[in-house]
Design a protein around this motif. Structure first.
Motif, PDB file in Angstrom:
ATOM      1  N   SER A 119       0.830  -1.199   0.000  1.00 56.36           N
ATOM      2  CA  SER A 119       0.000   0.000   0.000  1.00 56.36           C
ATOM      3  C   SER A 119       0.869   1.256   0.000  1.00 56.36           C
ATOM      4  O   SER A 119       1.884   1.319   0.704  1.00 56.36           O
ATOM      5  N   PRO A 120       0.506   2.276  -0.756  1.00 54.67           N
ATOM      6  CA  PRO A 120       1.268   3.536  -0.731  1.00 54.67           C
ATOM      7  C   PRO A 120       1.192   4.238   0.624  1.00 54.67           C
ATOM      8  O   PRO A 120       1.993   5.126   0.908  1.00 54.67           O
ATOM      9  N   LYS A 121       0.246   3.839   1.462  1.00 57.57           N
ATOM     10  CA  LYS A 121       0.083   4.438   2.784  1.00 57.57           C
ATOM     11  C   LYS A 121       0.844   3.677   3.869  1.00 57.57           C
ATOM     12  O   LYS A 121       0.745   4.006   5.049  1.00 57.57           O
ATOM     13  N   SER A 166       2.248   1.426  10.842  1.00 55.93           N
ATOM     14  CA  SER A 166       1.167   0.530  10.413  1.00 55.93           C
ATOM     15  C   SER A 166       1.626  -0.925  10.434  1.00 55.93           C
ATOM     16  O   SER A 166       0.870  -1.828  10.821  1.00 55.93           O
ATOM     17  N   LEU A 167       2.885  -1.176  10.037  1.00 58.04           N
ATOM     18  CA  LEU A 167       3.420  -2.533  10.101  1.00 58.04           C
ATOM     19  C   LEU A 167       3.570  -2.990  11.547  1.00 58.04           C
ATOM     20  O   LEU A 167       3.254  -4.136  11.883  1.00 58.04           O
ATOM     21  N   ALA A 168       4.047  -2.098  12.393  1.00 60.53           N
ATOM     22  CA  ALA A 168       4.229  -2.450  13.800  1.00 60.53           C
ATOM     23  C   ALA A 168       2.901  -2.826  14.455  1.00 60.53           C
ATOM     24  O   ALA A 168       2.841  -3.768  15.260  1.00 60.53           O
ATOM     25  N   LYS A 169       1.834  -2.120  14.108  1.00 61.41           N
ATOM     26  CA  LYS A 169       0.521  -2.427  14.684  1.00 61.41           C
ATOM     27  C   LYS A 169       0.069  -3.835  14.332  1.00 61.41           C
ATOM     28  O   LYS A 169      -0.529  -4.537  15.147  1.00 61.41           O
ATOM     29  N   ILE A 170       0.376  -4.256  13.102  1.00 66.34           N
ATOM     30  CA  ILE A 170       0.003  -5.614  12.679  1.00 66.34           C
ATOM     31  C   ILE A 170       0.817  -6.647  13.453  1.00 66.34           C
ATOM     32  O   ILE A 170       0.276  -7.605  14.004  1.00 66.34           O
ATOM     33  N   VAL A 171       2.139  -6.440  13.506  1.00 59.47           N
ATOM     34  CA  VAL A 171       3.006  -7.393  14.193  1.00 59.47           C
ATOM     35  C   VAL A 171       2.639  -7.499  15.671  1.00 59.47           C
ATOM     36  O   VAL A 171       2.606  -8.602  16.243  1.00 59.47           O
ATOM     37  N   MET A 172       2.340  -6.377  16.300  1.00 58.56           N
ATOM     38  CA  MET A 172       2.097  -6.375  17.738  1.00 58.56           C
ATOM     39  C   MET A 172       0.788  -7.049  18.138  1.00 58.56           C
ATOM     40  O   MET A 172       0.534  -7.275  19.314  1.00 58.56           O
TER      41      MET A 172
END
Length: 291
Positions: free
Chosen positions: A37-39, A44-50
């Motif tokens: 995603s361009p955003k 945003s990646l950290a939120k998914i991993v956490m």
């Protein structure tokens, strides 16, 4: 013997039958979508991993390990991303998730501890070689090395009776194993591994690196294939990293591989020393139950 198209269909049918066991976990799919995603941001990646505390802890452990050799401690996933980069974090998450997923495929034919030791040792050599060759995003070669033999778990899970005798006779010599797999079932563990990489949505270069690691001369994508092939070969020359339960053996790379990489075989001892410094810690991060 099956044609190439028949083999591809047979492999896809095999993986379809096992899809419940070998499909990528949701968190990897979400990470890949976010990165495309361009955003996409580190946050945003950290939120998914956490959302997966175990994955977060293991990624932080690896980011703080000898594999990266940082001189200050990283305390958060978002900080890890800012230090090692988004792609490196994705590949670390992929490595941790993949070992967990594929460990669901135990086989009576495989010493799983030896299998993962060989896989991690190969992964570290592949990453080291990629760095020496100035390959972009060397962590993807860590993933390629880690998963290069993953097709073996699929084959030994599905065809234990057909492959038992050949596995015993080969005594861990992977070149012999791959040849006998092709003779007995029409395709080998490397081809199955490449198809798995495709199923997981990994880049074509990584698919080929796994699919052709026993036949580096069979594809024009020389660099990545040569790295995984050479990493596999050098791992097999060591007691810690050998695929064979019987220890190191005189595994030889295909002619021209060192030249393809622009490296000299004299670096082997230095490379082994570097990998040995990282091996046990990385093994325990990737596979906490390893001994």
């Amino acid at each position: 013997m099956s044609s190439v198209s028949d083999k591809r269909q047979e492999i896809q049918d095999l993986l379809k039958d096992l899809s419940a066991l070998v499909s990528p976990p949701e968190i990897i799919i979400r990470l890949r979508q976010d990165m495309e995603s361009p955003k996409s941001t580190a946050e945003s990646l950290a939120k998914i991993v956490m959302q997966d505390p175990n994955l977060s802890a293991r990624i932080l452990h690896m980011a703080n390990s000898a594999m990266y050799g940082l001189n200050h401690r990283i305390e958060t996933v978002s900080r890890a991303i800012s230090i090692i980069g988004q792609r490196a974090l994705y590949h670390l998450a992929l490595a941790v998730s993949a070992t967990k997923t594929f460990s669901k495929l135990p086989s009576e034919l495989v010493n799983i501890a030896v299998f993962w030791r060989h896989s991690v040792f190969t992964a570290l050599i592949a990453r080291n070689l990629a760095q020496r060759c100035h390959v972009l995003h060397p962590e993807r070669l860590f993933v390629g090395g880690l998963l290069h033999d993953i097709g073996s778990l699929v084959l030994y899970h599905r065809y234990p009776d057909i492959l038992r005798d050949s596995l015993l006779a080969a005594r861990g010599n992977e070149e012999v194993l791959a040849q006998q797999e092709r003779e007995l079932i029409g395709f080998d563990h490397a081809e199955v591994g490449g198809a798995l990489m495709e199923m997981w949505g990994l880049p074509e270069s990584l698919q080929q690196a796994v699919a052709f690691h026993h036949r580096p001369g069979a594809t024009a994508n020389n660099m990545e294939v040569a790295i995984v092939h050479l990493a596999d070969t050098l791992a097999n020359r060591t007691d810690q990293g050998s695929f064979s339960e019987f220890g190191a053996f005189a595994s030889m790379p295909h002619p021209g591989v060192w030249k393809t990489l622009g490296l000299d075989e004299d670096i082997t001892e230095d490379l082994w020393r570097d990998v040995n410094m990282q091996f046990m810690e990385t093994l325990h991060v990737i596979l906490p139950q390893a001994k």
